[in-house]
Design a protein around this motif. Structure first.
Motif, short mmCIF file in Angstrom:
data_model
loop_
_atom_site.label_atom_id
_atom_site.label_comp_id
_atom_site.label_asym_id
_atom_site.label_seq_id
_atom_site.Cartn_x
_atom_site.Cartn_y
_atom_site.Cartn_z
N LEU A 21 0.83 -1.21 0.00
CA LEU A 21 0.00 0.00 0.00
C LEU A 21 0.86 1.26 0.00
N GLY A 22 1.93 1.25 0.80
CA GLY A 22 2.77 2.43 0.92
C GLY A 22 3.81 2.58 -0.17
N ALA A 23 4.12 1.49 -0.88
CA ALA A 23 5.26 1.47 -1.80
C ALA A 23 5.23 2.55 -2.89
N PRO A 24 4.12 2.78 -3.59
CA PRO A 24 4.15 3.77 -4.67
C PRO A 24 4.31 5.22 -4.19
N ILE A 41 8.70 5.62 -7.17
CA ILE A 41 10.12 5.62 -7.52
C ILE A 41 10.59 4.27 -8.06
N TYR A 42 9.83 3.20 -7.80
CA TYR A 42 10.20 1.88 -8.31
C TYR A 42 9.38 1.47 -9.53
N ASN A 43 8.53 2.37 -10.02
CA ASN A 43 7.68 2.09 -11.19
C ASN A 43 6.92 0.77 -11.00
N LEU A 44 6.20 0.66 -9.89
CA LEU A 44 5.52 -0.57 -9.52
C LEU A 44 4.21 -0.75 -10.26
N ASN A 45 3.85 -2.01 -10.48
CA ASN A 45 2.50 -2.36 -10.88
C ASN A 45 1.65 -2.49 -9.62
N THR A 46 0.35 -2.34 -9.73
CA THR A 46 -0.53 -2.48 -8.58
C THR A 46 -0.37 -3.86 -7.94
N LEU A 86 12.02 -14.44 -4.08
CA LEU A 86 10.89 -13.92 -3.31
C LEU A 86 10.72 -12.40 -3.45
N SER A 87 11.07 -11.90 -4.62
CA SER A 87 10.77 -10.52 -4.97
C SER A 87 9.42 -10.49 -5.69
N SER A 88 8.77 -9.35 -5.69
CA SER A 88 7.52 -9.22 -6.44
C SER A 88 7.79 -9.04 -7.93
N LYS A 89 9.04 -8.70 -8.27
CA LYS A 89 9.47 -8.63 -9.66
C LYS A 89 10.46 -9.76 -9.91
N ASN A 90 11.21 -9.71 -11.00
CA ASN A 90 12.18 -10.78 -11.27
C ASN A 90 13.57 -10.44 -10.78
N LYS A 91 13.66 -9.39 -9.95
CA LYS A 91 14.95 -9.00 -9.39
C LYS A 91 14.71 -8.29 -8.05
N ALA A 92 15.76 -8.20 -7.26
CA ALA A 92 15.67 -7.45 -5.99
C ALA A 92 15.68 -5.96 -6.29
N PHE A 93 14.97 -5.20 -5.49
CA PHE A 93 14.99 -3.74 -5.63
C PHE A 93 14.56 -3.12 -4.31
N GLY A 94 14.89 -1.84 -4.13
CA GLY A 94 14.46 -1.11 -2.95
C GLY A 94 15.37 -1.24 -1.75
N ILE A 95 16.46 -1.96 -1.88
CA ILE A 95 17.32 -2.20 -0.72
C ILE A 95 18.02 -0.91 -0.30
N ASP A 96 18.09 -0.65 1.00
CA ASP A 96 18.75 0.54 1.52
C ASP A 96 20.26 0.31 1.61
#
Length: 294
Positions: A21-24, A41-46, A86-96
Protein backbone atom coordinates in the motif's frame (compact mmCIF):
# COMPACT_ATOMS: atom_id res chain seq x y z
CA UNK A 1 -10.78 -20.47 11.26
CA UNK A 2 -9.11 -20.68 14.67
CA UNK A 3 -8.64 -17.14 16.03
CA UNK A 4 -4.93 -17.56 16.75
CA UNK A 5 -4.31 -18.86 13.23
CA UNK A 6 -6.41 -16.01 11.78
CA UNK A 7 -4.24 -13.46 13.61
CA UNK A 8 -1.09 -15.39 12.67
CA UNK A 9 -1.97 -15.16 8.97
CA UNK A 10 -3.10 -11.58 9.48
CA UNK A 11 0.29 -10.54 10.86
CA UNK A 12 2.27 -11.94 7.95
CA UNK A 13 -0.13 -11.00 5.18
CA UNK A 14 -0.77 -7.65 6.85
CA UNK A 15 2.94 -6.86 6.62
CA UNK A 16 2.84 -7.43 2.86
CA UNK A 17 -0.42 -5.47 2.46
CA UNK A 18 1.00 -2.48 4.34
CA UNK A 19 4.26 -2.61 2.42
CA UNK A 20 2.42 -2.78 -0.91
CA UNK A 21 0.00 0.00 0.00
CA UNK A 22 2.77 2.43 0.92
CA UNK A 23 5.26 1.47 -1.80
CA UNK A 24 4.15 3.77 -4.67
CA UNK A 25 4.17 6.79 -2.34
CA UNK A 26 7.64 6.31 -0.84
CA UNK A 27 9.53 9.60 -0.45
CA UNK A 28 7.25 11.59 -2.77
CA UNK A 29 4.64 14.28 -2.22
CA UNK A 30 1.00 13.14 -2.24
CA UNK A 31 -2.42 14.40 -1.14
CA UNK A 32 -3.78 11.30 0.60
CA UNK A 33 -3.29 7.55 0.31
CA UNK A 34 -6.66 5.82 0.05
CA UNK A 35 -5.97 2.60 -1.84
CA UNK A 36 -3.39 0.61 -3.77
CA UNK A 37 -1.73 2.38 -6.68
CA UNK A 38 1.01 1.90 -9.24
CA UNK A 39 4.10 3.89 -10.13
CA UNK A 40 6.33 5.65 -7.63
CA UNK A 41 10.12 5.62 -7.52
CA UNK A 42 10.20 1.88 -8.31
CA UNK A 43 7.68 2.09 -11.19
CA UNK A 44 5.52 -0.57 -9.52
CA UNK A 45 2.50 -2.36 -10.88
CA UNK A 46 -0.53 -2.48 -8.58
CA UNK A 47 -0.04 -5.15 -5.92
CA UNK A 48 3.75 -5.35 -6.06
CA UNK A 49 5.69 -5.15 -2.80
CA UNK A 50 9.21 -3.93 -2.03
CA UNK A 51 12.26 -4.97 0.00
CA UNK A 52 10.60 -5.25 3.42
CA UNK A 53 8.10 -7.87 2.26
CA UNK A 54 10.73 -9.78 0.29
CA UNK A 55 13.04 -9.92 3.30
CA UNK A 56 10.16 -10.95 5.57
CA UNK A 57 9.36 -13.85 3.23
CA UNK A 58 13.05 -14.81 3.16
CA UNK A 59 13.13 -14.68 6.95
CA UNK A 60 10.04 -16.89 7.11
CA UNK A 61 11.61 -19.47 4.79
CA UNK A 62 14.79 -19.48 6.85
CA UNK A 63 12.79 -20.17 10.02
CA UNK A 64 10.84 -22.92 8.27
CA UNK A 65 13.99 -24.66 7.00
CA UNK A 66 16.51 -24.01 9.78
CA UNK A 67 14.79 -22.62 12.86
CA UNK A 68 16.24 -19.40 14.24
CA UNK A 69 19.70 -19.17 12.67
CA UNK A 70 21.25 -15.81 11.79
CA UNK A 71 23.62 -17.30 9.23
CA UNK A 72 20.70 -18.94 7.46
CA UNK A 73 18.73 -15.69 7.50
CA UNK A 74 21.45 -13.60 5.91
CA UNK A 75 22.05 -16.26 3.24
CA UNK A 76 18.38 -16.04 2.27
CA UNK A 77 18.71 -12.25 2.07
CA UNK A 78 21.75 -12.70 -0.18
CA UNK A 79 19.75 -15.06 -2.38
CA UNK A 80 17.13 -12.33 -2.73
CA UNK A 81 19.82 -9.83 -3.76
CA UNK A 82 21.60 -12.20 -6.13
CA UNK A 83 18.62 -13.98 -7.72
CA UNK A 84 15.58 -11.83 -7.00
CA UNK A 85 14.33 -14.70 -4.82
CA UNK A 86 10.89 -13.92 -3.31
CA UNK A 87 10.77 -10.52 -4.97
CA UNK A 88 7.52 -9.22 -6.44
CA UNK A 89 9.47 -8.63 -9.66
CA UNK A 90 12.18 -10.78 -11.27
CA UNK A 91 14.95 -9.00 -9.39
CA UNK A 92 15.67 -7.45 -5.99
CA UNK A 93 14.99 -3.74 -5.63
CA UNK A 94 14.46 -1.11 -2.95
CA UNK A 95 17.32 -2.20 -0.72
CA UNK A 96 18.75 0.54 1.52
CA UNK A 97 22.46 1.31 1.68
CA UNK A 98 22.94 0.04 5.23
CA UNK A 99 21.40 -3.34 4.46
CA UNK A 100 23.41 -3.69 1.26
CA UNK A 101 26.64 -2.82 3.05
CA UNK A 102 25.87 -5.41 5.74
CA UNK A 103 25.20 -8.14 3.17
CA UNK A 104 28.38 -7.32 1.21
CA UNK A 105 30.36 -7.30 4.46
CA UNK A 106 29.05 -10.75 5.39
CA UNK A 107 29.78 -12.13 1.93
CA UNK A 108 33.38 -10.90 2.11
CA UNK A 109 34.15 -11.66 5.77
CA UNK A 110 31.64 -14.33 6.79
CA UNK A 111 30.64 -12.29 9.84
CA UNK A 112 28.06 -9.67 10.73
CA UNK A 113 28.56 -5.92 10.79
CA UNK A 114 29.94 -4.18 13.84
CA UNK A 115 27.92 -1.89 16.10
CA UNK A 116 26.57 1.16 14.31
CA UNK A 117 25.13 4.40 15.64
CA UNK A 118 22.57 4.57 12.83
CA UNK A 119 19.04 3.82 14.02
CA UNK A 120 17.01 2.14 11.24
CA UNK A 121 13.42 0.94 10.81
CA UNK A 122 14.30 -1.79 8.27
CA UNK A 123 14.56 -4.77 10.67
CA UNK A 124 11.19 -3.83 12.18
CA UNK A 125 9.53 -4.03 8.78
CA UNK A 126 10.58 -7.65 8.14
CA UNK A 127 10.06 -8.79 11.72
CA UNK A 128 6.71 -10.64 11.86
CA UNK A 129 7.99 -14.17 11.10
CA UNK A 130 10.04 -14.21 14.31
CA UNK A 131 7.28 -13.59 16.89
CA UNK A 132 5.04 -15.82 14.76
CA UNK A 133 7.57 -18.65 14.93
CA UNK A 134 7.83 -18.19 18.72
CA UNK A 135 4.09 -17.53 19.05
CA UNK A 136 3.69 -19.48 22.29
CA UNK A 137 6.61 -17.97 24.20
CA UNK A 138 6.55 -14.26 24.99
CA UNK A 139 10.12 -14.40 26.32
CA UNK A 140 11.49 -16.07 23.19
CA UNK A 141 9.47 -13.84 20.86
CA UNK A 142 10.92 -10.73 22.49
CA UNK A 143 14.50 -12.02 22.70
CA UNK A 144 14.76 -13.41 19.18
CA UNK A 145 12.98 -10.44 17.65
CA UNK A 146 15.84 -8.31 18.94
CA UNK A 147 18.43 -10.84 17.76
CA UNK A 148 17.01 -10.80 14.23
CA UNK A 149 18.29 -7.25 13.69
CA UNK A 150 21.95 -8.29 14.03
CA UNK A 151 22.23 -9.59 10.47
CA UNK A 152 22.03 -6.09 9.02
CA UNK A 153 21.61 -3.44 11.75
CA UNK A 154 23.64 -3.81 14.94
CA UNK A 155 22.18 -0.77 16.66
CA UNK A 156 20.76 -0.68 20.18
CA UNK A 157 17.70 1.43 19.31
CA UNK A 158 16.84 -0.81 16.37
CA UNK A 159 17.37 -4.02 18.37
CA UNK A 160 15.20 -2.86 21.30
CA UNK A 161 12.53 -1.51 18.96
CA UNK A 162 12.38 -4.98 17.40
CA UNK A 163 12.03 -6.50 20.87
CA UNK A 164 9.09 -4.23 21.64
CA UNK A 165 7.27 -4.86 18.35
CA UNK A 166 7.95 -8.60 18.62
CA UNK A 167 6.38 -8.70 22.06
CA UNK A 168 3.38 -6.68 20.91
CA UNK A 169 2.79 -9.00 17.94
CA UNK A 170 3.11 -12.14 20.06
CA UNK A 171 0.61 -10.86 22.60
CA UNK A 172 -1.75 -9.56 19.91
CA UNK A 173 -1.87 -13.02 18.32
CA UNK A 174 -3.17 -14.36 21.62
CA UNK A 175 -5.95 -11.79 21.79
CA UNK A 176 -4.66 -9.22 24.27
CA UNK A 177 -6.59 -5.95 24.10
CA UNK A 178 -5.22 -2.70 22.75
CA UNK A 179 -4.89 -1.06 26.17
CA UNK A 180 -2.68 -3.90 27.35
CA UNK A 181 -0.56 -3.84 24.19
CA UNK A 182 0.12 -0.12 24.45
CA UNK A 183 0.13 0.50 28.19
CA UNK A 184 1.26 -2.75 29.83
CA UNK A 185 3.20 -5.15 27.61
CA UNK A 186 6.41 -3.08 27.62
CA UNK A 187 6.55 -3.42 31.41
CA UNK A 188 7.36 -7.11 30.94
CA UNK A 189 10.42 -6.46 28.76
CA UNK A 190 13.96 -5.32 29.44
CA UNK A 191 14.00 -2.27 27.17
CA UNK A 192 16.21 0.79 26.98
CA UNK A 193 14.67 4.05 28.18
CA UNK A 194 14.34 5.65 24.73
CA UNK A 195 12.16 2.82 23.43
CA UNK A 196 9.97 2.72 26.53
CA UNK A 197 9.50 6.47 26.33
CA UNK A 198 8.10 6.16 22.81
CA UNK A 199 5.38 3.73 23.83
CA UNK A 200 4.36 5.24 27.18
CA UNK A 201 3.67 8.60 25.53
CA UNK A 202 1.41 7.24 22.77
CA UNK A 203 -1.95 7.69 24.59
CA UNK A 204 -1.12 11.35 25.22
CA UNK A 205 0.28 12.46 21.85
CA UNK A 206 -1.53 14.21 19.04
CA UNK A 207 -0.81 13.52 15.38
CA UNK A 208 1.12 16.78 15.07
CA UNK A 209 3.57 15.64 17.74
CA UNK A 210 4.65 12.61 15.71
CA UNK A 211 7.15 12.75 12.88
CA UNK A 212 7.92 10.39 10.03
CA UNK A 213 11.47 9.24 9.41
CA UNK A 214 13.44 6.08 8.65
CA UNK A 215 14.48 5.63 12.28
CA UNK A 216 13.23 2.68 14.30
CA UNK A 217 12.07 4.91 17.15
CA UNK A 218 9.97 7.22 14.97
CA UNK A 219 8.53 4.38 12.92
CA UNK A 220 7.45 2.26 15.88
CA UNK A 221 5.78 5.35 17.32
CA UNK A 222 3.83 5.97 14.11
CA UNK A 223 2.74 2.33 13.95
CA UNK A 224 1.63 2.03 17.57
CA UNK A 225 -0.04 5.46 17.58
CA UNK A 226 -1.96 4.49 14.44
CA UNK A 227 -3.07 1.22 16.03
CA UNK A 228 -4.14 3.00 19.21
CA UNK A 229 -6.16 5.69 17.45
CA UNK A 230 -8.12 3.53 14.98
CA UNK A 231 -10.46 0.57 15.27
CA UNK A 232 -9.84 -1.62 12.21
CA UNK A 233 -6.99 -2.87 10.02
CA UNK A 234 -7.70 -0.61 7.05
CA UNK A 235 -7.81 2.62 9.04
CA UNK A 236 -4.73 1.71 11.08
CA UNK A 237 -2.61 1.10 7.98
CA UNK A 238 -3.92 4.12 6.08
CA UNK A 239 -3.31 6.36 9.10
CA UNK A 240 0.31 5.22 9.35
CA UNK A 241 1.26 5.48 5.68
CA UNK A 242 -0.34 8.90 5.39
CA UNK A 243 2.39 10.26 7.68
CA UNK A 244 4.47 10.10 4.50
CA UNK A 245 8.18 9.58 3.99
CA UNK A 246 9.34 5.96 4.15
CA UNK A 247 5.81 4.76 3.45
CA UNK A 248 6.54 1.20 2.29
CA UNK A 249 8.60 0.43 5.39
CA UNK A 250 6.17 2.13 7.76
CA UNK A 251 3.32 0.30 6.01
CA UNK A 252 4.99 -3.05 6.65
CA UNK A 253 5.49 -2.23 10.34
CA UNK A 254 1.89 -1.20 11.00
CA UNK A 255 0.53 -3.93 8.71
CA UNK A 256 2.06 -6.75 10.75
CA UNK A 257 0.91 -5.25 14.06
CA UNK A 258 -2.63 -4.46 12.90
CA UNK A 259 -2.84 -7.83 11.17
CA UNK A 260 -1.84 -9.61 14.38
CA UNK A 261 -4.41 -7.61 16.33
CA UNK A 262 -7.41 -7.70 13.98
CA UNK A 263 -6.70 -10.90 12.06
CA UNK A 264 -6.70 -11.81 8.40
CA UNK A 265 -10.49 -11.69 8.18
CA UNK A 266 -10.42 -7.97 8.98
CA UNK A 267 -8.15 -7.14 6.04
CA UNK A 268 -10.22 -5.84 3.09
CA UNK A 269 -10.69 -8.72 0.64
CA UNK A 270 -10.18 -6.44 -2.37
CA UNK A 271 -6.74 -5.61 -0.98
CA UNK A 272 -5.72 -9.23 -0.50
CA UNK A 273 -6.83 -10.09 -4.03
CA UNK A 274 -4.64 -7.38 -5.52
CA UNK A 275 -1.41 -8.73 -4.02
CA UNK A 276 0.83 -10.41 -6.58
CA UNK A 277 2.05 -13.97 -5.88
CA UNK A 278 -0.47 -14.31 -3.06
CA UNK A 279 -0.64 -18.10 -3.46
CA UNK A 280 3.10 -18.34 -2.80
CA UNK A 281 2.73 -16.02 0.19
CA UNK A 282 -0.05 -18.15 1.69
CA UNK A 283 2.01 -21.30 1.12
CA UNK A 284 4.90 -19.82 3.12
CA UNK A 285 2.57 -18.63 5.89
CA UNK A 286 0.98 -22.09 6.18
CA UNK A 287 4.40 -23.73 6.44
CA UNK A 288 5.53 -21.23 9.04
CA UNK A 289 2.41 -21.94 11.07
CA UNK A 290 3.09 -25.68 10.89
CA UNK A 291 6.62 -25.35 12.28
CA UNK A 292 5.93 -22.53 14.76
CA UNK A 293 6.83 -23.38 18.34
CA UNK A 294 4.02 -25.25 20.10
Amino acid sequence: MDKIKDRFIGAMFGLIIGNTLGAPYKNIEFDEIKDFAKGGIYNLNTGEWTDSASMALCLAESLIENGFDLNSQIKYYLRWIDEGYLSSKNKAFGIDNQTMEALIYFEKNNKFVDITDKDSNKPLARLAPVPLYFKNSFTDAVYYSGQSAYTTHNNIYTIHSCKLIGGVIQQAIHGENKKFLIEEVHKHMDLIYDVKLKIVDIPYKTKNEIKSSSSALDSLEIALWSLYNTDNFKDAVLTAVNFGGDTDTIGAIIGQIAGAYYGFDNIPKLWTLKIVKRDKIMEIIEKLYEVSKK
